[in-house]
Design an enzyme around this catalytic site. Structure first.
Site, PDB file in Angstrom:
ATOM      1  N   ASP A 105    -102.843 -51.990 -26.814  1.00 23.65           N
ATOM      2  CA  ASP A 105    -102.914 -51.501 -28.288  1.00 23.65           C
ATOM      3  C   ASP A 105    -102.529 -50.124 -28.331  1.00 23.65           C
ATOM      4  O   ASP A 105    -102.522 -49.312 -27.512  1.00 23.65           O
ATOM      5  CB  ASP A 105    -104.250 -51.811 -28.881  1.00 23.65           C
ATOM      6  N   GLU A 117    -108.584 -51.049 -26.855  1.00 25.14           N
ATOM      7  CA  GLU A 117    -109.255 -50.032 -26.276  1.00 25.14           C
ATOM      8  C   GLU A 117    -109.478 -48.887 -27.520  1.00 25.14           C
ATOM      9  O   GLU A 117    -110.245 -47.969 -27.238  1.00 25.14           O
ATOM     10  CB  GLU A 117    -108.316 -49.514 -25.036  1.00 25.14           C
TER      11      GLU A 117
HETATM   12 ZN   LIG Z   1    -105.244 -44.819 -24.241  1.00 28.58          ZN
END
Ligand SMILES: [Zn+2]
Length: 360
Positions: free
Chosen positions: A75, A129
């Site tokens: 992401d 994340e």
């Molecule tokens: Zn990162």
């Protein structure tokens, strides 16, 4: 959509970085990129591929004595007028170039082009994340499939600009409270002013001497900062309440319990409430694959100052470090970019480390 991660693209980590950047994947919207990565991994014969949500795991099963993990998040933060990618001279610009599709490209390039690595390798391409940890793909895997995370050593390909960043500092936020008694300011002596009572806490912060600690050759600089303060009711009322948020960044030789005990000491006499906490991670570079890795990179590790998923591995007992081509200072910035040379260097280094001796 045809998968842009074609066999030709997978052969070149620079082209692969661009192709990954051009598949938009803001957190919670990683299905398309996870589909592309999964498909690319399934096309090669030497990997076992599994998936959990939008996290893709692929691993070799060669019966090597030790296993390493190469991990990267799929992401990005929201696009900021910086997508799709562009190339200017030897720089690739675009959302995710540094953090961390150039790192993901290195892992994916290795996964698809190195059938017989010197160690068994588990590749993890994970979701979410950049947002709250309840969505973090590594967290979800640790709960649902802890076996996917069994390894002797892990490298997270987060941006470090080619440096090795080992371990990471812990972080703890506490709220310091003071209480008083309300009164009209015309008769202030009848009240107790909670804002005045915070004065000593602020002076302690001003005088605070933060530690610098060296562990396993890595130097960690701690910090204790007031980050928010609030109090007061009206222009003519002695306030009966004030609070101060303080953030401690602590070296990994302290546990969370020890960090809290330290804060209790600093703010002795004050009421404290923990609002957020995450442990640090010791560098842990003694394992054989870690020592080989450092030999292949050829530079001394430095301490990671921020908090990263390295600490998640440490919590599982797996020594981990960050090593990636991106510049961490450019992560999340609108002019985010990555140097093509750093991508090529990173790929060469990982090959030096992971290719079997006969291939070098
Ligand atoms: Zn990162």
């Amino acid at each position: 959509m045809a998968n842009p991660l074609t066999p030709d693209v997978l052969l070149d980590p620079v082209e692969l970085t661009r192709a990954l950047v051009d598949v938009e994947s803001v957190s919670r919207d990683e299905k398309v990129i996870a589909d592309c990565v999964e498909d690319a991994l399934r096309r090669v014969g030497h990997l076992t591929v599994k998936r959990l949500g939008n996290t893709v795991m692929a691993r070799t099963k060669l019966g090597r004595g030790q296993r390493v993990i190469l991990a990267g998040h799929l992401d990005t933060v929201p696009i900021n007028d910086n997508w799709p990618s562009t190339v200017v001279d030897d720089l690739i610009y675009g959302c995710g170039t540094s953090d961390m599709k150039s790192g993901v490209a290195l892992a994916l390039h290795l996964a698809t082009t190195l059938p017989d690595p010197a160690y068994d390798i588990t590749y993890l391409f994970y979701e979410a994340e950049e947002i709250e940890s309840e969505f973090n793909g590594l967290n979800l895997v640790a709960e649902a499939h802890p076996k996917w995370l069994q390894a002797d050593f892990a490298v997270l390909l987060e941006p470090t600009f080619g440096a090795v960043e080992a371990g990471c500092q812990g972080t703890m936020r506490v709220r310091v409270h003071t209480r008083g008694r309300r009164a009209h300011t015309a008769r202030a002596w009848r009240g107790v002013n909670a804002i005045h009572a915070m004065g000593d806490a602020l002076r302690r912060l001003e005088k605070y001497q933060a530690r610098t600690v060296t562990i396993g050759g890595c130097t960690y600089r701690e910090g204790l900062s007031a980050v928010r303060i609030s109090g007061g009711i009206a222009g003519n009322v002695v306030p009966d309440e004030c609070w101060l948020d303080v953030n401690l960044r602590f070296a990994p030789d302290r546990s969370e319990e020890q960090a809290l005990a330290h804060l209790r000491e600093v703010f002795e006499g004050y009421e404290l409430e923990v609002t957020d906490s995450a442990p640090g991670a010791l560098p842990g570079l003694d394992a054989a694959p870690a020592r080989d890795f450092l030999g292949a990179v050829g530079i001394e590790p430095a301490a990671k100052l921020g908090w990263t998923d390295v600490a998640r591995f440490a919590a599982l007992g797996i020594p981990a470090l960050n090593y990636g081509p991106g510049d961490p200072a450019l992560a999340h910035a609108p002019d985010e970019h990555v140097e093509i040379g750093k991508i090529r260097d990173g790929a060469a280094t990982l090959y030096r480390w992971l290719a079997p001796a006969s291939d070098i």
